[in-house]
Design an enzyme around this catalytic site. Sequence first.
Site, PDB file in Angstrom:
ATOM      1  N   ASN A  10       0.376  -0.794  -0.121  1.00  0.00           N
ATOM      2  CA  ASN A  10      -0.502  -0.389  -0.064  1.00  0.00           C
ATOM      3  C   ASN A  10       0.831   1.045   0.164  1.00  0.00           C
ATOM      4  OD1 ASN A  10      -2.276  -0.881   0.009  1.00  0.00           O
ATOM      5  ND2 ASN A  10      -2.385  -0.898   2.552  1.00  0.00           N
ATOM      6  N   LYS A 215       4.535 -11.003   3.374  1.00  0.00           N
ATOM      7  CA  LYS A 215       5.856 -10.291   3.166  1.00  0.00           C
ATOM      8  C   LYS A 215       6.543 -10.417   4.229  1.00  0.00           C
ATOM      9  CE  LYS A 215       5.149  -5.768   3.846  1.00  0.00           C
ATOM     10  NZ  LYS A 215       4.143  -5.811   4.422  1.00  0.00           N
TER      11      LYS A 215
END
Length: 327
Positions: A10, A215
């Site tokens: 994001n 991640k």
Amino acid sequence: MRVVVALGGNALDGKTRQGVYAAQVRNALAASRQILEIVKAGHQVVLTHGNGPQVGNLALQQELSAADVPPQPLHVLDSMTQGQIGYLLQREIGNALKECSIARPVVSVVTQVLVDAKDGAFGDPTKPIGPFYDQGTAKRLAKERGYVIRRVKPRGARAFRRVVPSPEPIGIVEAGAISTLVRSGAIVVASGGGGVPVVPDRRGRLRGVDAVVDKDLAAEKLAEAVDADALLILTDVEKVKLSYGKPGERGIDRMTATEARRHAGEGHFPAGSMGPKVLACVRFVERGGALGVIASFRKGAEALEGGSGTRITADPTPREKGRKEPG
Ligand code: ADP
Ligand code: MG
């Protein structure tokens, strides 16, 4: 300190104008400012990043052009996004360093992450990627391409998405090379998008698997692999919150691993977002790392020094418990 910095997808793509080149450059520029501050404070940096929006777009591109260009498997797309995002970070961090006359190479390493072929995630894909589909398209793609498709929204026409396995990262294949680069003074971008998931066969030869490694959990493995002192996870909120989005919401300044596990057990950190960040920090400090920090991508440097974000540390030893907590 040696710091592994994990940038959220994001933070890199933004929630508006997704995938637009200029927006990605702007975000890489913002990230480079933070990295510059951290480098100026005297720290060694290993940078990693998410790839959710980028790999989703690339998967869609494969579908749209399938008649003309053969679609590539997901693990290949993972590697492509490492190049795409790594390049932008290399360029913008390089520019930022140059402006300050800091001579440091910035280099991305296409990184493979070992996963277990017997990981339970392969039998239970949960991680949604790529576009949303209506039921008809979903059924067709499942048949034609063998996708596992799930309903990801309770209602609405386009409520279906492809889901892929999200296995646990076991180790970083390029760990040695990454460590060497860091020790040589380079700023290294590695394990992007959680790394390209690979499994070894009986003779140790690797093959790619269609999965997406989380991640944040991969960042923790990377932090272990390069013997980092701190794991700094940057996202789009200032702090980890209790009762997030509910009455009585409050930010957490610091917590121990045990406190973090307790809050997690009480359901404060959802699986798809804050859960893996907190778990990554907890694992890191439990495995000998000094400090985990979760903070805003606009305040990374400040958070590392204690002025922002949420700090996660190991439980105090019995001797430390008797002492008054410093600072
Ligand atoms: P990233 O791309 O950085 O990995 P995620 O969307 O996966 O970002 O995770 C960050 C999001 O987690 C925040 O935008 C916030 O909406 C959400 N979130 C969920 N639970 C919490 C919590 N307890 N405290 C803070 N943020 C939370
Ligand atoms: Mg995330």
